[in-house]
Design a protein around this motif. Structure first.
Motif, PDB file in Angstrom:
ATOM      1  N   VAL A   5      37.709  43.512  46.550  1.00  0.00           N
ATOM      2  CA  VAL A   5      36.916  42.573  47.373  1.00  0.00           C
ATOM      3  C   VAL A   5      36.941  41.215  46.647  1.00  0.00           C
ATOM      4  O   VAL A   5      36.739  41.049  45.444  1.00  0.00           O
ATOM      5  N   GLU A   6      37.556  39.948  47.256  1.00  0.00           N
ATOM      6  CA  GLU A   6      37.583  38.875  46.821  1.00  0.00           C
ATOM      7  C   GLU A   6      36.391  38.130  47.054  1.00  0.00           C
ATOM      8  O   GLU A   6      35.656  38.088  48.101  1.00  0.00           O
ATOM      9  N   SER A   7      36.001  37.010  46.185  1.00  0.00           N
ATOM     10  CA  SER A   7      34.811  36.354  46.409  1.00  0.00           C
ATOM     11  C   SER A   7      35.160  34.852  45.686  1.00  0.00           C
ATOM     12  O   SER A   7      36.285  34.619  44.819  1.00  0.00           O
ATOM     13  N   GLY A   8      34.491  33.944  45.889  1.00  0.00           N
ATOM     14  CA  GLY A   8      34.581  32.595  45.284  1.00  0.00           C
ATOM     15  C   GLY A   8      35.185  31.383  46.072  1.00  0.00           C
ATOM     16  O   GLY A   8      35.428  30.364  45.684  1.00  0.00           O
ATOM     17  N   GLY A   9      35.835  31.757  47.404  1.00  0.00           N
ATOM     18  CA  GLY A   9      36.277  30.801  48.118  1.00  0.00           C
ATOM     19  C   GLY A   9      35.210  29.946  48.565  1.00  0.00           C
ATOM     20  O   GLY A   9      34.094  29.737  48.454  1.00  0.00           O
ATOM     21  N   GLY A  10      35.779  28.878  49.212  1.00  0.00           N
ATOM     22  CA  GLY A  10      34.901  27.699  49.692  1.00  0.00           C
ATOM     23  C   GLY A  10      35.563  26.332  50.145  1.00  0.00           C
ATOM     24  O   GLY A  10      36.780  26.428  50.011  1.00  0.00           O
ATOM     25  N   CYS A  94      43.618  39.241  47.261  1.00  0.00           N
ATOM     26  CA  CYS A  94      44.215  39.898  45.935  1.00  0.00           C
ATOM     27  C   CYS A  94      44.959  41.056  46.392  1.00  0.00           C
ATOM     28  O   CYS A  94      44.944  41.936  47.377  1.00  0.00           O
ATOM     29  N   ASN A  95      45.709  41.327  45.424  1.00  0.00           N
ATOM     30  CA  ASN A  95      46.639  42.395  45.593  1.00  0.00           C
ATOM     31  C   ASN A  95      46.927  43.395  44.415  1.00  0.00           C
ATOM     32  O   ASN A  95      46.866  42.874  43.252  1.00  0.00           O
ATOM     33  N   LEU A  96      47.201  44.561  44.702  1.00  0.00           N
ATOM     34  CA  LEU A  96      47.081  45.353  43.421  1.00  0.00           C
ATOM     35  C   LEU A  96      48.479  46.593  44.087  1.00  0.00           C
ATOM     36  O   LEU A  96      48.539  47.180  44.955  1.00  0.00           O
ATOM     37  N   ASN A  97      49.298  46.630  43.062  1.00  0.00           N
ATOM     38  CA  ASN A  97      50.471  47.514  43.099  1.00  0.00           C
ATOM     39  C   ASN A  97      50.432  48.532  42.368  1.00  0.00           C
ATOM     40  O   ASN A  97      50.727  48.640  40.942  1.00  0.00           O
ATOM     41  N   LEU A  98      50.093  49.894  42.791  1.00  0.00           N
ATOM     42  CA  LEU A  98      49.839  51.064  42.295  1.00  0.00           C
ATOM     43  C   LEU A  98      50.617  52.109  42.401  1.00  0.00           C
ATOM     44  O   LEU A  98      50.709  52.590  43.555  1.00  0.00           O
ATOM     45  N   PHE A  99      51.673  52.303  41.384  1.00  0.00           N
ATOM     46  CA  PHE A  99      52.686  53.255  41.862  1.00  0.00           C
ATOM     47  C   PHE A  99      53.357  52.864  42.893  1.00  0.00           C
ATOM     48  O   PHE A  99      53.645  53.762  43.605  1.00  0.00           O
ATOM     49  N   GLY A 100      53.525  51.732  43.027  1.00  0.00           N
ATOM     50  CA  GLY A 100      54.418  51.335  44.525  1.00  0.00           C
ATOM     51  C   GLY A 100      53.794  51.287  45.754  1.00  0.00           C
ATOM     52  O   GLY A 100      54.220  50.805  46.812  1.00  0.00           O
ATOM     53  N   VAL A 101      52.496  51.613  45.689  1.00  0.00           N
ATOM     54  CA  VAL A 101      51.637  51.504  47.011  1.00  0.00           C
ATOM     55  C   VAL A 101      50.689  50.132  46.474  1.00  0.00           C
ATOM     56  O   VAL A 101      50.190  49.887  45.708  1.00  0.00           O
ATOM     57  N   LEU A 102      50.830  49.331  47.639  1.00  0.00           N
ATOM     58  CA  LEU A 102      50.299  47.951  48.011  1.00  0.00           C
ATOM     59  C   LEU A 102      48.883  47.985  48.378  1.00  0.00           C
ATOM     60  O   LEU A 102      48.750  48.660  49.502  1.00  0.00           O
ATOM     61  N   TYR A 103      47.884  47.531  47.591  1.00  0.00           N
ATOM     62  CA  TYR A 103      46.531  47.496  48.301  1.00  0.00           C
ATOM     63  C   TYR A 103      46.187  46.201  48.301  1.00  0.00           C
ATOM     64  O   TYR A 103      46.660  45.080  47.534  1.00  0.00           O
ATOM     65  N   TRP A 104      45.538  45.773  49.413  1.00  0.00           N
ATOM     66  CA  TRP A 104      44.948  44.335  49.872  1.00  0.00           C
ATOM     67  C   TRP A 104      43.444  44.284  50.019  1.00  0.00           C
ATOM     68  O   TRP A 104      43.075  45.138  50.508  1.00  0.00           O
ATOM     69  N   LYS A 106      40.462  41.946  51.760  1.00  0.00           N
ATOM     70  CA  LYS A 106      40.504  40.970  53.385  1.00  0.00           C
ATOM     71  C   LYS A 106      40.653  39.590  53.163  1.00  0.00           C
ATOM     72  O   LYS A 106      40.756  38.962  54.158  1.00  0.00           O
ATOM     73  N   GLY A 107      40.522  39.066  51.849  1.00  0.00           N
ATOM     74  CA  GLY A 107      40.819  37.774  51.610  1.00  0.00           C
ATOM     75  C   GLY A 107      39.479  36.817  51.741  1.00  0.00           C
ATOM     76  O   GLY A 107      38.584  36.950  51.943  1.00  0.00           O
ATOM     77  N   THR A 108      39.748  35.782  51.030  1.00  0.00           N
ATOM     78  CA  THR A 108      38.768  34.573  50.764  1.00  0.00           C
ATOM     79  C   THR A 108      39.245  33.510  51.082  1.00  0.00           C
ATOM     80  O   THR A 108      40.282  32.931  50.781  1.00  0.00           O
ATOM     81  N   LEU A 109      38.649  32.347  51.897  1.00  0.00           N
ATOM     82  CA  LEU A 109      39.191  31.307  52.355  1.00  0.00           C
ATOM     83  C   LEU A 109      39.013  30.040  51.570  1.00  0.00           C
ATOM     84  O   LEU A 109      37.707  29.753  51.070  1.00  0.00           O
TER      85      LEU A 109
END
Length: 114
Positions: A5-10, A94-104, A106-109
Motif C-alpha cells: 500500500v503506497e501513500s504520500g502522493g499529492g 511500489c514493487n516487491l520481487n519475492l523469489f521471482g514473483v512480482l507484487y505491485w 495500487k499506486g499513488t498519484l
C-alpha cells in the motif's frame, strides 16, 4: 500473499519535495523498488533497493534528486523526492520481487504543477 500500500502522493509545486511510503503486509526481505507511469507512457523504473538496503539503483532522470530507503523491521520502503519537476508527474507504484514473483501496489498519484 503480500499486499503493498503506497501513500504520500499529492500536488506539489516544481522544486518542492514529497516523501512516498510503501507498507507491506508481510516480510519484505527481498529486492524492492519504485516505478512510475505517466499519462500515455509505459511504466518505468525509478529506483530499487536490495534486501539489506546496502545497494540502490536509480533511473538517470532522478539521480541526485530521489532517495530510496527501507526499514525491514517496519516492512516499509520510502522514496524521498526532492527538486521535483513537472516531468515527475505520474502514478508511483511500489514493487516487491519475492523469489521471482512480482507484487505491485495500487499506486499513488504525484502531480508536480504550479
Amino acid at each position: 500473499q503480500v499486499q503493498l500500500v503506497e501513500s504520500g502522493g499529492g500536488l506539489v509545486q516544481p522544486g518542492g519535495s514529497l516523501r512516498l511510503s510503501c507498507a507491506a503486509s508481510g516480510s519484505i526481505f527481498s529486492v524492492m523498488g519504485w516505478y512510475r507511469q505517466a499519462p500515455g507512457k509505459q511504466r518505468e523504473l525509478v529506483a530499487t533497493i536490495t534486501s539489506s538496503g546496502g545497494s540502490t539503483n536509480y533511473a538517470d532522470s532522478v539521480k541526485g534528486r530521489f532517495t530510496i530507503s527501507r526499514d525491514n523491521t517496519k516492512s516499509t520502503v520510502d522514496l524521498q523526492m526532492n527538486s521535483l519537476k513537472s516531468e515527475d508527474t505520474a502514478v508511483y507504484y511500489c514493487n516487491l520481487n519475492l523469489f521471482g514473483v512480482l507484487y505491485w501496489g495500487k499506486g499513488t498519484l504525484v502531480t508536480v504543477s504550479s
